[in-house]
Design a protein around this motif. Structure first.
Motif, short mmCIF file in Angstrom:
data_model
loop_
_atom_site.label_atom_id
_atom_site.label_comp_id
_atom_site.label_asym_id
_atom_site.label_seq_id
_atom_site.Cartn_x
_atom_site.Cartn_y
_atom_site.Cartn_z
N ARG A 40 0.70 -1.33 -0.04
CA ARG A 40 0.02 0.09 -0.17
C ARG A 40 0.78 1.43 0.11
O ARG A 40 0.57 2.06 -0.94
N ARG A 41 1.99 1.22 0.89
CA ARG A 41 2.59 2.41 1.00
C ARG A 41 3.59 2.62 -0.38
O ARG A 41 3.73 3.78 -0.95
N PHE A 42 3.93 1.53 -1.07
CA PHE A 42 4.87 1.61 -2.33
C PHE A 42 3.88 2.21 -3.35
O PHE A 42 4.47 3.08 -3.79
N LEU A 43 2.78 1.48 -3.33
CA LEU A 43 1.70 2.11 -4.35
C LEU A 43 1.31 3.58 -4.21
O LEU A 43 1.35 4.42 -5.32
N GLY A 44 1.21 3.96 -2.78
CA GLY A 44 0.74 5.28 -2.70
C GLY A 44 1.65 6.32 -3.13
O GLY A 44 1.28 7.37 -3.46
N ASN A 45 3.00 6.03 -2.97
CA ASN A 45 4.22 6.94 -3.36
C ASN A 45 3.96 7.20 -4.86
O ASN A 45 4.41 8.13 -5.49
N LEU A 46 3.18 6.09 -5.69
CA LEU A 46 2.93 6.24 -7.13
C LEU A 46 1.79 6.91 -7.31
O LEU A 46 1.33 6.76 -8.78
N GLY A 47 0.95 7.23 -6.54
CA GLY A 47 -0.43 7.80 -6.74
C GLY A 47 -1.53 6.69 -7.20
O GLY A 47 -2.47 6.89 -7.60
N VAL A 48 -1.13 5.40 -6.62
CA VAL A 48 -2.18 4.35 -6.70
C VAL A 48 -2.69 3.85 -5.28
O VAL A 48 -1.71 3.70 -4.55
N SER A 49 -4.10 3.88 -5.00
CA SER A 49 -4.50 3.35 -3.94
C SER A 49 -4.56 1.99 -3.75
O SER A 49 -5.45 1.27 -4.50
N LEU A 50 -4.28 1.16 -2.88
CA LEU A 50 -4.51 -0.08 -2.34
C LEU A 50 -4.95 -0.13 -1.13
O LEU A 50 -4.27 -0.15 -0.08
#
Length: 430
Positions: A219-229
């Motif tokens: 979740r944190r990795f994707l959040g940094n890319l603007g993707v919400s998991l």
């Protein structure tokens, strides 16, 4: 403390380029890597800490179809076959035993729940069946519990987390994969909006595809890319006993305890009716998505507000390729064991099967699970970032289906014919 993991000799340096990078050396990422290596596709697995250092070694080792959402059952069925093939595939006994799993019910309401699930999966051809109290005593003898009945799936089973991930990793390496531990992936490299590599603390690796199998960190990795998991953490405390005489080979889940036989002759035990729920910032950001689940599952949660909130708040949610990233700072999520929950588990278990009074507890640990709003994982290609696939959010169920989930993820990465229909695992359902 973390359970022991069978040692694996991994690489210490990253290559300049590969075809696929897998982020996360848990059982799903490792099985995906093994599948890709067997297909002759160059693959590098990058792990910020140690191989299987988090939930892939800390889970209970159950391999089950019973109790799963009907849409998730086909993956569990596929996993049964792949678990059975794993000794031949890896050259190592991973402790897989198809000895059955039983759930117990104290009340008629609990029996009705089991009957409802059985009706929901009736068309899937499972061997699950309801049990009377007398049948429970015959299958798991010497108990003193008072049960309304239960449910059993004889084809369910168990495997050893400390052996399985290592065996899969060793086999993947033997077939051409590269695994690098203690190497955090900070972010992706993109060219014209597509994946062209990953940036690690050791430098960049060029690649065509990335599979993110980072567990609770995804979740944190994707959040940094603007993707919400959407995932939230729950913590399970576990204990294991020294080798002992016990009530048999069937793994048993009671309303407030569970136990399963281990390959070493001991038992793995937990308080099945309670999990710690450490409050973090994400509860405020996405907690509303979990309200339907909270209404029905609140009694299982021990909500805690304290240092976990501050530790989580101190980790960055935005960072650049130069770092440091959260993954540089926290190599292994190692939550403290809750002695109270483990004491409850033993008290409840001993009341039901008194022979556990003689059990010698030799190890305890805890593990953090990444829970989605519907307790079903996301295994999907990320449309807005071509070349990125995610396999995370397994909600405490990932070990049992790990071999199938990893193979399905590898299928999606390479656009191969998928092992099973991937529709139930689309990110877009949220």
């Amino acid at each position: 403390m973390a359970p022991a993991v069978f040692p694996v000799e991994t690489s210490s340096h990253i290559p300049e380029a590969t075809t696929v990078v897998v982020i996360g050396a848990g059982i799903v990422g490792l099985t995906a890597a093994l599948t890709l290596a067997e297909r002759g596709i160059p693959v590098v697995v990058l792990e910020k800490g140690r191989l299987a250092g988090e939930q892939s070694s800390r889970n209970l080792g159950w391999v089950r179809k019973m109790g799963r959402a009907p849409a998730d059952v086909p993956m569990a069925v596929a996993a049964d076959r792949l678990w059975a093939e794993m000794p031949a595939r890896t050259g190592m006994d991973v402790g897989y035993r198809q000895a059955g799993i039983m759930y117990l019910a104290r009340t008629e309401a609990e029996m009705a729940m089991h009957a409802g699930w059985l009706k929901a999966v009736d068309a899937l051809g499972l061997d699950a069946r309801l049990l009377t109290a007398g049948e429970i005593d015959a299958l798991v003898p010497r108990g003193r519990g008072t049960w309304a009945g239960g449910i059993v799936t004889p084809s369910d089973g168990r495997a050893e987390p400390g052996l399985a991930a290592s065996a899969i990793a060793r086999a993947a390496i033997a077939k051409g994969a590269t695994i690098v531990e203690n190497c955090a992936v900070r972010t992706l490299s993109l060219s014209a909006g597509k994946v062209s590599g990953v940036v690690t603390e050791q430098g960049e690796i060029r690649c065509d595809q990335v599979l993110l199998a980072g567990g609770l960190w995804s979740r944190r990795f994707l959040g940094n890319l603007g993707v919400s998991l959407p995932t939230l953490p729950l913590v399970c405390s576990v204990l294991r006993t020294a080798p002992m005489e016990g009530p048999g080979e069937i793994a048993v889940g009671g309303p407030d305890f569970s136990f399963r036989k281990r390959l070493d002759g001991g038992y793995t035990i937990t308080q099945r009716g309670a999990l710690n729920a450490p409050i973090q910032l994400d509860h405020l950001l996405i907690g509303m998505r979990y309200l339907p689940t909270l209404r029905t599952q609140r009694q299982f949660l021990r909500i805690k507000i304290g240092r976990d909130f501050l530790r989580d708040l101190a980790l960055p949610r935005r960072w650049g390729p130069a770092g440091p990233s959260p993954f540089d700072r926290v190599r292994t999520m190692d939550p403290p064991t809750d002695p109270g929950l483990n004491a409850e588990a033993m008290k409840n278990l001993c009341a039901a099967w008194p022979e556990f009074d003689a059990a010698k507890i030799v190890e305890t640990w805890a593990g953090t699970m990444d829970i989605t709003p519907d307790s079903t994982p996301v295994i999907d290609r990320i449309g807005r970032i071509p070349g990125l696939t995610v396999a995370s959010g397994f909600s405490g169920h990932g070990f049992g289906t790990g071999p199938a989930a990893g193979q399905l993820a590898a299928d999606l990465v390479t656009e191969a014919n998928p092992l099973i229909a991937p529709d139930p695992y689309r990110l877009s359902r949220f």
